[in-house]
Design an enzyme around this catalytic site. Structure first.
Site, mmCIF file in Angstrom:
data_model
loop_
_atom_site.group_PDB
_atom_site.id
_atom_site.type_symbol
_atom_site.label_atom_id
_atom_site.label_comp_id
_atom_site.label_asym_id
_atom_site.label_seq_id
_atom_site.Cartn_x
_atom_site.Cartn_y
_atom_site.Cartn_z
ATOM 1 N N SER A 139 0.867 -1.186 0.000
ATOM 2 C CA SER A 139 0.000 0.000 0.000
ATOM 3 C C SER A 139 0.899 1.231 0.000
ATOM 4 O O SER A 139 2.080 1.142 0.381
ATOM 5 C CB SER A 139 -0.848 -0.008 1.279
ATOM 6 N N TYR A 152 -2.423 -1.205 10.342
ATOM 7 C CA TYR A 152 -2.339 -1.317 8.878
ATOM 8 C C TYR A 152 -0.984 -0.803 8.377
ATOM 9 O O TYR A 152 -0.307 -1.454 7.576
ATOM 10 C CB TYR A 152 -3.493 -0.515 8.257
HETATM 11 P P1 NAD Z 1 -11.505 -6.036 -0.245
HETATM 12 O O1 NAD Z 1 -12.132 -5.928 1.103
HETATM 13 O O2 NAD Z 1 -12.330 -5.824 -1.447
HETATM 14 O O3 NAD Z 1 -10.734 -7.396 -0.421
HETATM 15 C C1 NAD Z 1 -10.050 -8.024 0.617
HETATM 16 C C2 NAD Z 1 -9.988 -9.484 0.293
HETATM 17 O O4 NAD Z 1 -9.332 -10.144 1.384
HETATM 18 C C3 NAD Z 1 -11.386 -10.105 0.144
HETATM 19 O O5 NAD Z 1 -11.373 -11.052 -0.886
HETATM 20 C C4 NAD Z 1 -11.574 -10.770 1.498
HETATM 21 O O6 NAD Z 1 -12.462 -11.867 1.427
HETATM 22 C C5 NAD Z 1 -10.158 -11.215 1.770
HETATM 23 N N1 NAD Z 1 -9.931 -11.542 3.161
HETATM 24 C C6 NAD Z 1 -10.185 -10.798 4.274
HETATM 25 N N2 NAD Z 1 -9.907 -11.501 5.379
HETATM 26 C C7 NAD Z 1 -9.454 -12.708 4.957
HETATM 27 C C8 NAD Z 1 -9.010 -13.884 5.634
HETATM 28 N N3 NAD Z 1 -8.994 -13.958 6.968
HETATM 29 N N4 NAD Z 1 -8.651 -14.952 4.888
HETATM 30 C C9 NAD Z 1 -8.695 -14.911 3.527
HETATM 31 N N5 NAD Z 1 -9.101 -13.827 2.850
HETATM 32 C C10 NAD Z 1 -9.472 -12.740 3.554
HETATM 33 O O7 NAD Z 1 -10.291 -4.993 -0.197
HETATM 34 P P2 NAD Z 1 -9.241 -4.523 -1.308
HETATM 35 O O8 NAD Z 1 -9.277 -3.048 -1.300
HETATM 36 O O9 NAD Z 1 -9.430 -5.251 -2.575
HETATM 37 O O10 NAD Z 1 -7.877 -4.954 -0.597
HETATM 38 C C11 NAD Z 1 -7.015 -5.937 -1.125
HETATM 39 C C12 NAD Z 1 -5.586 -5.623 -0.699
HETATM 40 O O11 NAD Z 1 -5.185 -4.373 -1.254
HETATM 41 C C13 NAD Z 1 -5.421 -5.476 0.823
HETATM 42 O O12 NAD Z 1 -4.211 -6.063 1.231
HETATM 43 C C14 NAD Z 1 -5.381 -3.976 1.006
HETATM 44 O O13 NAD Z 1 -4.680 -3.606 2.167
HETATM 45 C C15 NAD Z 1 -4.661 -3.547 -0.249
HETATM 46 N N6 NAD Z 1 -4.850 -2.146 -0.602
HETATM 47 C C16 NAD Z 1 -6.080 -1.659 -0.883
HETATM 48 C C17 NAD Z 1 -6.210 -0.311 -1.202
HETATM 49 C C18 NAD Z 1 -7.525 0.298 -1.552
HETATM 50 O O14 NAD Z 1 -7.597 1.516 -1.666
HETATM 51 N N7 NAD Z 1 -8.580 -0.458 -1.756
HETATM 52 C C19 NAD Z 1 -5.087 0.519 -1.225
HETATM 53 C C20 NAD Z 1 -3.851 -0.025 -0.918
HETATM 54 C C21 NAD Z 1 -3.740 -1.360 -0.612
#
Ligand code: NAD
Length: 257
Positions: A139, A152
């Site tokens: 991130s 985080y």
């Molecule tokens: P999201 O909530 O859409 O997806 C998260 C995924 O992780 C989902 O598929 C969920 O089912 C899964 N998950 C959660 N807990 C879990 C567990 N215990 N076991 C297995 N799977 C689990 O969120 P996202 O935004 O797509 O995030 C995905 C990654 O990207 C994360 O690591 C997040 O920190 C990172 N990220 C997101 C953003 C953003 O702006 N959305 C920015 C930077 C980084």
């Protein structure tokens, strides 16, 4: 660019960035293993639809990334793992002196320790295959901090550090390890932060997006899951053979500020 014959395991891929990354990898010809902690018909249907749409093999394997043994079992059940995308992640926002201990533990387990376990299990499989790619979805918070996100920010800085270590340990092998650092992407994880922020600042949804979420994103646009998937595909291409142990920001200029 074809990834035909390669198999990608993407943790946390029944939603958001993980699902988008899986689509782009499948579009490039890779077989994919989708994952989350649920075991619903709709989870398996995602894999069926992806297989049909892209003409690849796709499976959904349930494994809870908060549990080390399940992380390792995911790789074992996948059998093959040429490309490992550590993407599963959760968020919780609170001041450090009010941060619930169970939320801290869950964020460290899912956002950081899961990648330790999956990587440890996947490297021997990659070595056997003679090729491998580890891509950690970190991130902008792996490179900078924001208040109220102590767990985080700690987990994401941690995964950037672990990425460098894995790269050094595999430097003489045809295996690379890199981290992608997205800025804000409009996924369920970010959607979930909007109502609280609207209430906290007495703002409308659009105002929260522009003035709070995208405040530090100079492009004033969300990054997309397709762009992140494309970055993963690039890291799996021959052009990226010497790219290892580094971070690629996909953040509309956030970390240039
Ligand atoms: P999201 O909530 O859409 O997806 C998260 C995924 O992780 C989902 O598929 C969920 O089912 C899964 N998950 C959660 N807990 C879990 C567990 N215990 N076991 C297995 N799977 C689990 O969120 P996202 O935004 O797509 O995030 C995905 C990654 O990207 C994360 O690591 C997040 O920190 C990172 N990220 C997101 C953003 C953003 O702006 N959305 C920015 C930077 C980084």
């Amino acid at each position: 660019m074809s990834l035909a014959g390669k198999t990608a395991v993407i943790t946390g891929s029944n939603s958001g960035i993980g699902l988008g990354v899986a689509h782009e990898l499948a579009k490039a010809g890779a077989n994919v293993v989708l994952n989350s902690f649920t075991d619903r018909d709709e989870d398996h249907k995602l894999a069926e639809d992806m297989a049909k749409e892209h003409g690849v093999s796709a499976r959904y394997i349930k494994a809870d990334m908060s549990k080390g043994d399940e992380c390792r079992a995911l790789i074992e059940k996948a059998g093959v793992c040429d490309i490992l995308v550590n993407n599963a992640g959760i968020q919780h926002v609170a001041a450090i002196d009010e941060f619930p201990v169970e939320k801290w533990d869950a964020i460290i387990a899912i956002n950081l320790s899961s990648a330790f376990h999956t990587t440890a299990a996947a490297l021997p499989v990659m070595r056997k295959a003679g090729w491998g790619r580890v891509v950690n979805i970190a991130s902008a918070h792996g490179l900078t901090a924001s208040p109220y996100k102590s767990a985080y920010v700690s987990a994401k800085h941690g995964i950037v550090g672990m990425t460098k270590t894995v790269a050094l340990e595999t430097a003489r092998e045809p295996i690379t390890a890199n981290a992608i650092c997205p800025g804000y992407v409009l996924t369920p994880l970010v959607e979930a932060q909007i109502p609280d922020t609207m209430e906290k600042y007495g703002m409308e949804r659009d105002e929260v997006i522009e003035k709070v979420l995208l405040e530090r994103q100079p492009s004033k646009q969300f990054a997309t899951v397709e762009e992140l998937g494309g970055t993963v595909v690039f890291l799996c291409s021959p052009a990226a053979d010497q790219i290892t142990g580094t971070t690629i920001s996909v953040d509309g200029g956030w970390t240039a500020l």
